[in-house]
Design an enzyme around this catalytic site. Structure first.
Site, PDB file in Angstrom:
ATOM      1  N   HIS A   1      63.851  30.656  71.883  1.00  0.00           N
ATOM      2  CA  HIS A   1      64.793  31.047  70.998  1.00  0.00           C
ATOM      3  C   HIS A   1      64.215  32.317  70.260  1.00  0.00           C
ATOM      4  O   HIS A   1      63.246  32.023  69.535  1.00  0.00           O
ATOM      5  CB  HIS A   1      65.669  30.055  70.019  1.00  0.00           C
ATOM      6  CG  HIS A   1      66.879  30.639  69.746  1.00  0.00           C
ATOM      7  ND1 HIS A   1      67.227  31.543  68.629  1.00  0.00           N
ATOM      8  CD2 HIS A   1      68.184  30.307  70.273  1.00  0.00           C
ATOM      9  CE1 HIS A   1      68.472  31.579  68.604  1.00  0.00           C
ATOM     10  NE2 HIS A   1      69.020  30.830  69.450  1.00  0.00           N
TER      11      HIS A   1
ATOM     12  N   ASP B   1      71.215  25.089  75.012  1.00  0.00           N
ATOM     13  CA  ASP B   1      71.792  25.338  76.455  1.00  0.00           C
ATOM     14  C   ASP B   1      71.054  24.323  77.067  1.00  0.00           C
ATOM     15  O   ASP B   1      71.167  23.874  78.638  1.00  0.00           O
ATOM     16  CB  ASP B   1      71.292  26.562  76.971  1.00  0.00           C
ATOM     17  CG  ASP B   1      72.270  27.624  76.407  1.00  0.00           C
ATOM     18  OD1 ASP B   1      71.728  28.775  75.920  1.00  0.00           O
ATOM     19  OD2 ASP B   1      73.500  27.709  76.592  1.00  0.00           O
TER      20      ASP B   1
HETATM   21  C1  SDX Z   1      71.314  31.223  73.520  1.00  0.00           C
HETATM   22  O1  SDX Z   1      70.567  34.503  69.947  1.00  0.00           O
HETATM   23  C2  SDX Z   1      71.212  33.472  69.818  1.00  0.00           C
HETATM   24  O2  SDX Z   1      71.353  32.900  68.743  1.00  0.00           O
HETATM   25  C3  SDX Z   1      71.604  32.865  71.287  1.00  0.00           C
HETATM   26  C4  SDX Z   1      72.329  31.601  71.317  1.00  0.00           C
HETATM   27  C5  SDX Z   1      73.632  31.642  70.496  1.00  0.00           C
HETATM   28  O3  SDX Z   1      74.147  30.642  70.198  1.00  0.00           O
HETATM   29  O4  SDX Z   1      74.273  32.416  70.444  1.00  0.00           O
HETATM   30  O5  SDX Z   1      71.308  30.704  70.507  1.00  0.00           O
HETATM   31  C6  SDX Z   1      72.527  31.051  72.764  1.00  0.00           C
HETATM   32  O6  SDX Z   1      71.307  32.370  74.114  1.00  0.00           O
HETATM   33  C7  SDX Z   1      70.187  30.617  73.622  1.00  0.00           C
HETATM   34  C8  SDX Z   1      69.061  30.911  74.585  1.00  0.00           C
HETATM   35  C9  SDX Z   1      69.133  30.653  75.728  1.00  0.00           C
HETATM   36  N1  SDX Z   1      68.370  31.237  76.843  1.00  0.00           N
HETATM   37  C10 SDX Z   1      67.147  30.565  77.336  1.00  0.00           C
HETATM   38  O7  SDX Z   1      67.091  29.378  77.373  1.00  0.00           O
HETATM   39  C11 SDX Z   1      66.736  31.628  78.332  1.00  0.00           C
HETATM   40  C12 SDX Z   1      65.151  31.092  78.309  1.00  0.00           C
HETATM   41  N2  SDX Z   1      64.559  31.636  76.893  1.00  0.00           N
HETATM   42  C13 SDX Z   1      64.197  32.709  76.956  1.00  0.00           C
HETATM   43  O8  SDX Z   1      64.330  33.715  77.902  1.00  0.00           O
HETATM   44  C14 SDX Z   1      63.712  33.353  75.730  1.00  0.00           C
HETATM   45  O9  SDX Z   1      63.058  32.348  75.182  1.00  0.00           O
HETATM   46  C15 SDX Z   1      64.928  33.823  74.751  1.00  0.00           C
HETATM   47  C16 SDX Z   1      65.616  35.012  75.627  1.00  0.00           C
HETATM   48  C17 SDX Z   1      65.658  32.792  74.367  1.00  0.00           C
HETATM   49  C18 SDX Z   1      64.254  34.379  73.497  1.00  0.00           C
HETATM   50  O10 SDX Z   1      63.343  35.506  74.002  1.00  0.00           O
HETATM   51  P1  SDX Z   1      62.621  36.333  72.839  1.00  0.00           P
HETATM   52  O11 SDX Z   1      62.895  35.826  71.435  1.00  0.00           O
HETATM   53  O12 SDX Z   1      62.698  37.936  73.086  1.00  0.00           O
HETATM   54  O13 SDX Z   1      61.247  35.707  72.935  1.00  0.00           O
HETATM   55  P2  SDX Z   1      60.224  36.559  74.047  1.00  0.00           P
HETATM   56  O14 SDX Z   1      60.749  36.670  75.276  1.00  0.00           O
HETATM   57  O15 SDX Z   1      59.645  37.586  73.354  1.00  0.00           O
HETATM   58  O16 SDX Z   1      59.074  35.325  74.243  1.00  0.00           O
HETATM   59  C19 SDX Z   1      57.918  35.006  73.162  1.00  0.00           C
HETATM   60  C20 SDX Z   1      56.867  34.599  74.222  1.00  0.00           C
HETATM   61  C21 SDX Z   1      56.668  35.196  75.353  1.00  0.00           C
HETATM   62  O17 SDX Z   1      55.215  35.147  75.698  1.00  0.00           O
HETATM   63  P3  SDX Z   1      54.498  36.324  75.222  1.00  0.00           P
HETATM   64  O18 SDX Z   1      54.799  37.698  75.935  1.00  0.00           O
HETATM   65  O19 SDX Z   1      54.290  36.406  73.659  1.00  0.00           O
HETATM   66  O20 SDX Z   1      53.053  35.872  75.654  1.00  0.00           O
HETATM   67  O21 SDX Z   1      57.581  33.190  74.503  1.00  0.00           O
HETATM   68  C22 SDX Z   1      57.266  33.230  75.970  1.00  0.00           C
HETATM   69  C23 SDX Z   1      57.696  34.541  76.415  1.00  0.00           C
HETATM   70  O22 SDX Z   1      56.870  34.776  77.585  1.00  0.00           O
HETATM   71  N3  SDX Z   1      58.795  32.606  76.233  1.00  0.00           N
HETATM   72  C24 SDX Z   1      58.837  31.724  77.383  1.00  0.00           C
HETATM   73  C25 SDX Z   1      60.127  31.136  77.279  1.00  0.00           C
HETATM   74  N4  SDX Z   1      60.891  31.612  76.289  1.00  0.00           N
HETATM   75  C26 SDX Z   1      59.813  32.541  75.901  1.00  0.00           C
HETATM   76  N5  SDX Z   1      57.980  31.086  78.290  1.00  0.00           N
HETATM   77  C27 SDX Z   1      58.518  30.096  79.239  1.00  0.00           C
HETATM   78  N6  SDX Z   1      59.651  29.639  79.037  1.00  0.00           N
HETATM   79  C28 SDX Z   1      60.657  29.984  78.192  1.00  0.00           C
HETATM   80  N7  SDX Z   1      61.904  29.605  78.098  1.00  0.00           N
END
Ligand code: SDX
Length: 434
Positions: free
Chosen positions: A306, A364
């Site tokens: 998140h 989710d």
């Molecule tokens: C919702 O914003 C809100 O409030 C949203 C929400 C709401 O109520 O409105 O809470 C609802 O959207 C919840 C999130 C649902 N999405 C998912 O579950 C999809 C999977 N999660 C990711 O795509 C990700 O965690 C996000 C999009 C939710 C957050 O992405 P960020 O904040 O941009 O973080 P990032 O992509 O920069 O990740 C940071 C690191 C990365 O590694 P590095 O590049 O630093 O080495 O963490 C890793 C990412 O690769 N990472 C994950 C991961 N999520 C982040 N690795 C594996 N699996 C994951 N799910």
């Protein structure tokens, strides 16, 4: 606000930027004068360090896993309140007394029906259209039907538009579902509560009596409360930006639905259930954990991570308990998807990668399992998220419109394209196809 300042030295010139304190959470550095005084923009793709507005609606402390609606903890609202009361709270800023709740509930009931012409609109879609495509289109189409609630400068019309959206989106969502599965539309029944009415419009058929299961109704009501608002997330920011141009409320909410659809946002519940089905059994979990950690593999654990929560999403914990109550009501003691999810959570929470990156289950992660158990197909999961979040979008939209400092949102950029160059006539251009 405090008189604190932040000093910024740019090109040998020091600027004193005001630091503003809120009632809770991080203070902000007011960079409004930055471009005028320094000729520089700030740069923050994804807005990881940017506050786009002031708001009194929802507070999140991502490090502590805290979520408050108008100051009330989500755990207490989910446990002791209900969705209609949460709608009143988000819109008005205070919990309703008995009379106010009764009046608000009656107003919402008076708007449950959609214009009869709407059913023709639905019949323009392929039967196998994703329900979210129908929702995006139908919400925008509301501005074609409800002309007496489009003037955003008239607070009475803003209220009517808000009531219509809260009231009609369940009817629209149920129609999208019924159309998708080829069953006849079921009209709203104003003798029922908000969630009971929605369940009946989704699952009743004209040829049989339908009785709402109170455990299912309570579970869905709580799920709607959990999803109602969440500060300046991507879809809420979309609604605010669309609204800042003066677009009508239905068009703004349609923009929010479109943004929510993405798998990184509200589409994650649908993607998460598909992921759990793809994993299938516990013994396949290590393979998927390895893929999630592999930077060369685009696979991510859906329902994990998140932008704000760097601790357990408080909504996920409540959702897990709702899962257990619904599965118990169904007499399901070994749901394979739920067992894979619980095992996946345990492994991920002890894995160095997830601990270091502070990746926890989010709202989710369990919602898809519950919604599937309640009888909804995966294609309806994000529609249900949009139904619940619509009240948050509306509350944030109203707050923005009523903010005297409100102006059109218009970010700038760091330009990295070509410098100025002259037009090249066709016969002077390179013949090589690059
Ligand atoms: C919702 O914003 C809100 O409030 C949203 C929400 C709401 O109520 O409105 O809470 C609802 O959207 C919840 C999130 C649902 N999405 C998912 O579950 C999809 C999977 N999660 C990711 O795509 C990700 O965690 C996000 C999009 C939710 C957050 O992405 P960020 O904040 O941009 O973080 P990032 O992509 O920069 O990740 C940071 C690191 C990365 O590694 P590095 O590049 O630093 O080495 O963490 C890793 C990412 O690769 N990472 C994950 C991961 N999520 C982040 N690795 C594996 N699996 C994951 N799910």
């Amino acid at each position: 606000m405090s008189e604190k300042t932040a000093n910024l030295a740019v090109n040998g010139k020091t600027m004193n930027l005001a630091v503003l304190d809120g009632t809770m959470g991080p203070s902000v550095i007011d960079v409004t004068p930055l471009y005028k005084e320094s000729g520089h923009f700030t740069y923050d793709p994804g807005f990881t360090s940017t506050a786009s507005c002031q708001s009194k609606i929802t507070f999140i402390d991502g490090d502590k896993g805290v979520l408050l609606y108008r100051g009330y903890p989500i755990e207490e609202l989910a446990e002791q309140g209900d969705f209609i009361e949460t709608c009143y709270l988000l819109l008005n800023g205070e919990l309703p007394n008995r009379a106010q709740k009764q009046e608000f509930s009656s107003i919402i009931k008076m708007h449950t029906m959609l214009h009869e012409q709407f059913s023709r609109f639905f019949h323009g879609f392929h039967r196998n259209s994703h329900p979210m495509s129908i929702m995006v289109a139908s919400l925008g189409a509301m501005s074609a039907f409800y002309h007496d609630s489009l003037d955003i400068t008239d607070d009475r019309q803003r209220d009517i538009a808000s009531f219509r959206l809260i009231s009609k989106i369940p009817t629209m969502a149920a129609m999208a579902y019924k159309y998708h599965i080829g069953e006849p539309f079921i009209y709203p029944d104003n003798n029922l509560g908000y969630v009971e009415n929605f369940l009946k419009m989704c699952f009743a058929v004209p040829c049989e009596e339908y009785k709402v299961n109170p455990v299912f109704a309570h579970a869905l009501d709580t799920i709607f409360t959990l999803h109602a608002d969440h500060e300046q997330n991507a879809s809420t920011s979309t609604v605010r930006l669309a609204g800042s141009s003066g677009a009508n409320p239905f068009a703004c909410i349609a923009a929010g639905v479109a943004c929510l659809w993405g798998p990184a946002h509200g589409g994650a519940n649908e993607a998460c259930l598909k992921m759990l089905e793809q994993i299938g059994t516990k013994d396949h979990i290590p393979e998927y954990i390895a893929r999630a950690k592999d930077h060369n593999d685009p696979f991510r654990l859906m329902g994990f991570g998140h932008r704000v929560y760097k601790n357990y999403d408080p909504r996920a914990r409540i959702m897990q308990n709702i899962c257990k109550s619904v599965l118990a009501e169904l007499g399901v003691h070994h749901d394979p998807l739920f067992e894979v999810a619980m095992e996946l959570e345990q492994i991920a929470l002890t894995d160095e990668y997830f601990i270091e990156k502070k990746l926890y289950p989010n709202v989710d992660f369990y919602s898809g399992i519950v919604l599937k158990a309640l009888g909804f197909p995966t294609s309806m999961f994000t529609v249900l998220f949009a139904l619940a979040r619509s009240v948050g979008w509306i509350a944030q939209w109203k707050e923005m419109i009523e903010d005297p400092q409100q102006k059109i949102g218009r970010p700038r950029q760091l330009y990295t394209g070509h410098t100025k160059r002259s037009y090249v006539l066709m016969d002077k251009r390179s013949r090589a196809i690059s």
